[in-house]
Design an enzyme around this catalytic site. Structure first.
Site, mmCIF file in Angstrom:
data_model
loop_
_atom_site.group_PDB
_atom_site.id
_atom_site.type_symbol
_atom_site.label_atom_id
_atom_site.label_comp_id
_atom_site.label_asym_id
_atom_site.label_seq_id
_atom_site.Cartn_x
_atom_site.Cartn_y
_atom_site.Cartn_z
ATOM 1 C CD GLU A 1 -3.317 -0.126 2.072
ATOM 2 O OE1 GLU A 1 -4.120 -0.749 1.695
ATOM 3 O OE2 GLU A 1 -3.058 0.665 3.240
ATOM 4 C CG HIS A 8 7.771 -29.592 -0.430
ATOM 5 N ND1 HIS A 8 8.181 -30.883 -0.648
ATOM 6 C CD2 HIS A 8 8.267 -29.251 0.651
ATOM 7 C CE1 HIS A 8 9.268 -31.139 -0.042
ATOM 8 N NE2 HIS A 8 9.319 -29.895 0.751
ATOM 9 C CE LYS A 23 -12.277 1.625 0.898
ATOM 10 N NZ LYS A 23 -11.825 2.664 1.919
HETATM 11 O O1 PA5 Z 1 -3.330 1.353 5.935
HETATM 12 C C1 PA5 Z 1 -4.429 1.802 5.764
HETATM 13 O O2 PA5 Z 1 -4.670 2.909 5.812
HETATM 14 C C2 PA5 Z 1 -5.436 0.751 5.518
HETATM 15 O O3 PA5 Z 1 -5.337 -0.383 5.068
HETATM 16 C C3 PA5 Z 1 -6.863 1.007 6.298
HETATM 17 O O4 PA5 Z 1 -6.205 0.518 7.791
HETATM 18 C C4 PA5 Z 1 -7.964 0.134 6.009
HETATM 19 O O5 PA5 Z 1 -8.334 0.592 4.774
HETATM 20 C C5 PA5 Z 1 -8.790 0.265 7.199
HETATM 21 O O6 PA5 Z 1 -9.400 1.619 7.278
HETATM 22 P P1 PA5 Z 1 -10.139 1.953 8.513
HETATM 23 O O7 PA5 Z 1 -9.249 1.791 9.685
HETATM 24 O O8 PA5 Z 1 -10.359 3.426 8.124
HETATM 25 O O9 PA5 Z 1 -11.535 1.102 8.500
#
Ligand code: PA5
Length: 446
Positions: free
Chosen positions: A288, A309, A423
């Site tokens: 990310e 394996h 989303k």
């Molecule tokens: O690293 C990040 O920002 C994302 O992976 C969030 O943790 C994830 O989308 C969850 O978001 P939220 O805590 O707003 O529900």
């Protein structure tokens, strides 16, 4: 006390030491940008000095909340997704006895289960069925407070809990961890009177393991959050030094040198299945953070020797676009010696008297040499032992290296704009109010 260490010698046959060292100035510049707060995404640097800013009083408060859940619950469900669950899951799984879920009689701490990280009706209905016979509580974690997966799971779990124990007791068993002011979860928590913790604005989800997001579930599971933080504090100090002594800069430099040489995939490997979710946490952190602007190493993972394996063939002889980073544990916590067998029908007497870990270590070494021979550069991150302290060191090390690496690549390692696309489509398809235009448009494409 010993610290985690980094071995890069099996990289230098692919990119020279000088090439890795040539990233010294860009890594130091990246570190300065992080410290000065003048790089991309500078609003999200709260993780940088988080470990050393955590007070004893704050940790005691987290421990008191953990105790209250502990006293009331056999099971605590952590509802969260991405950065709102992976850090806790990684640490708890790494420290748990692999069979703790079967050892009901000796279990002193609540079992921690996770939800809100998928929308599977099977998963949620099976979880609900299990919880119907348990005294359970919920830690609901969402920074935005609006994430569909988490909100949906929480609605289902909260309804079940209220039906089982009534509103007042349910309120005592629910903790919400969210933004200080914004989001539906904050509104709900304030209205219902749940105990809450704040996720600081300046700490993104994937850098939040040392906030209550990670600390509370880890404490409820019975692990030493003070040692976890102490390990991170130690690494915060170590990773603030210059290139020659700074593990996070050296790892970032090696990754970037390998990336520039044509490697496109970094595989995180472990030799203990309980580290599976450490890899999942690491994949989110790097995926990310770096995967944007059509750039970024693809973070993959394998559990070894299991996956030798299945994926071993590809790693050994597939397209040469990979390198491997092994998280190695110097001394295991368990002890098992291979017994002698008079008949030796399995031919294993040559191992008799050896620790199982010695066999595992020779598999690790043999695999490293085979992969290097097959054209796969190898980095090793060594933890002296698997405990809270070294996990704290390791997590901060990877976070810091990720920030540096992202800045060296010239991207913003602290945002995740690409996550919004699915989303939008999902909301349009579900006809969420406000998405009327997108709903009409997407339906035409079906
Ligand atoms: O690293 C990040 O920002 C994302 O992976 C969030 O943790 C994830 O989308 C969850 O978001 P939220 O805590 O707003 O529900």
């Amino acid at each position: 006390m010993e610290n985690i260490s980094l071995q890069l010698d099996k990289v230098y046959g692919f990119v020279s030491k000088e090439t890795v060292q040539s990233y010294k100035s860009s890594c130091e510049a990246a570190q300065k940008m992080l410290e000065d707060g003048n790089g991309k995404g500078a609003d999200f640097l709260g993780w940088l000095h988080l470990p050393s800013c955590i007070s004893e009083e704050f940790l005691d408060d987290v421990l008191a909340t953990a105790k209250s859940l502990h006293d009331r619950c056999d099971v605590v469900v952590v509802a969260g997704i991405g950065g709102s669950y992976l850090g806790a899951k990684a640490v708890i799984d790494a420290l748990n006895n692999s069979f703790s879920w079967l050892k009901r009689d000796v279990r002193k701490n609540p079992t921690i289960l996770f939800a809100g990280h998928n929308i599977s009706e099977d998963y949620l209905s099976e979880l609900t069925e299990y919880l119907q016979e348990k005294q359970f509580g919920i830690i609901n974690i969402s920074k935005s407070g609006t994430t569909t997966e988490t909100a949906l799971a929480f609605r289902l779990l909260k309804t079940l809990l209220v039906n089982m124990v009534g509103k007042e007791e349910a309120c005592r068993r629910i903790v919400a961890i969210t933004d200080a002011r914004r989001g539906a979860l904050r509104t709900l928590a304030n209205q219902e009177g749940y105990k809450t913790y704040v996720i600081p604005d300046s700490v993104g989800g994937r850098y939040s393991v040392l906030t209550p997001v990670g600390l509370l579930p880890i404490a409820v599971a019975g692990y030493d959050i003070k040692a976890l933080v102490a390990g991170a504090v130690e690494m915060e100090k170590q990773c603030a030094t210059g290139f020659d002594t700074n593990l996070s800069m050296q790892y970032a430099a090696a990754r970037q040198a390998l990336y520039a040489s044509g490697k496109k995939i970094e595989i995180l490997a472990n030799y203990h299945p309980k580290l599976h979710y450490v890899s999942e946490w690491w994949k989110q952190l790097y995926g990310e953070s770096e995967g944007k602007e059509n750039k970024g190493l693809f973070p993959a993972s394998v559990d070894l020797t299991t996956d030798l394996h299945s994926m071993g063939q590809w790693i050994q002889q597939g397209e040469r676009i990979i390198f491997e980073t092994v998280v190695s544990i110097a001394s295991p916590n368990g002890k098992m010696v291979v017994p002698t067998d008079e008949q030796n029908l399995d031919g294993l007497n040559y191992l008799a008297g050896k620790r199982v870990d010695e066999v595992n270590k020779m598999a690790e070494l043999g695999t490293q040499i085979a992969h290097v021979d097959g054209g796969v550069p190898n980095i090793k991150v060594v933890l002296p032992k698997l405990n809270e302290y070294y996990l704290g060191e390791m997590m901060y090390f990877f976070e810091k290296a990720c920030g540096i690496s992202g800045y060296v690549m010239g991207i913003n390692p602290f945002d995740q704009p690409g996550v919004e696309d699915y989303k939008r489509n999902m909301f349009a398809l579900l006809e969420k109010p406000g998405y009327e235009e997108q709903s009409a448009a997407i339906r035409k494409r079906l």
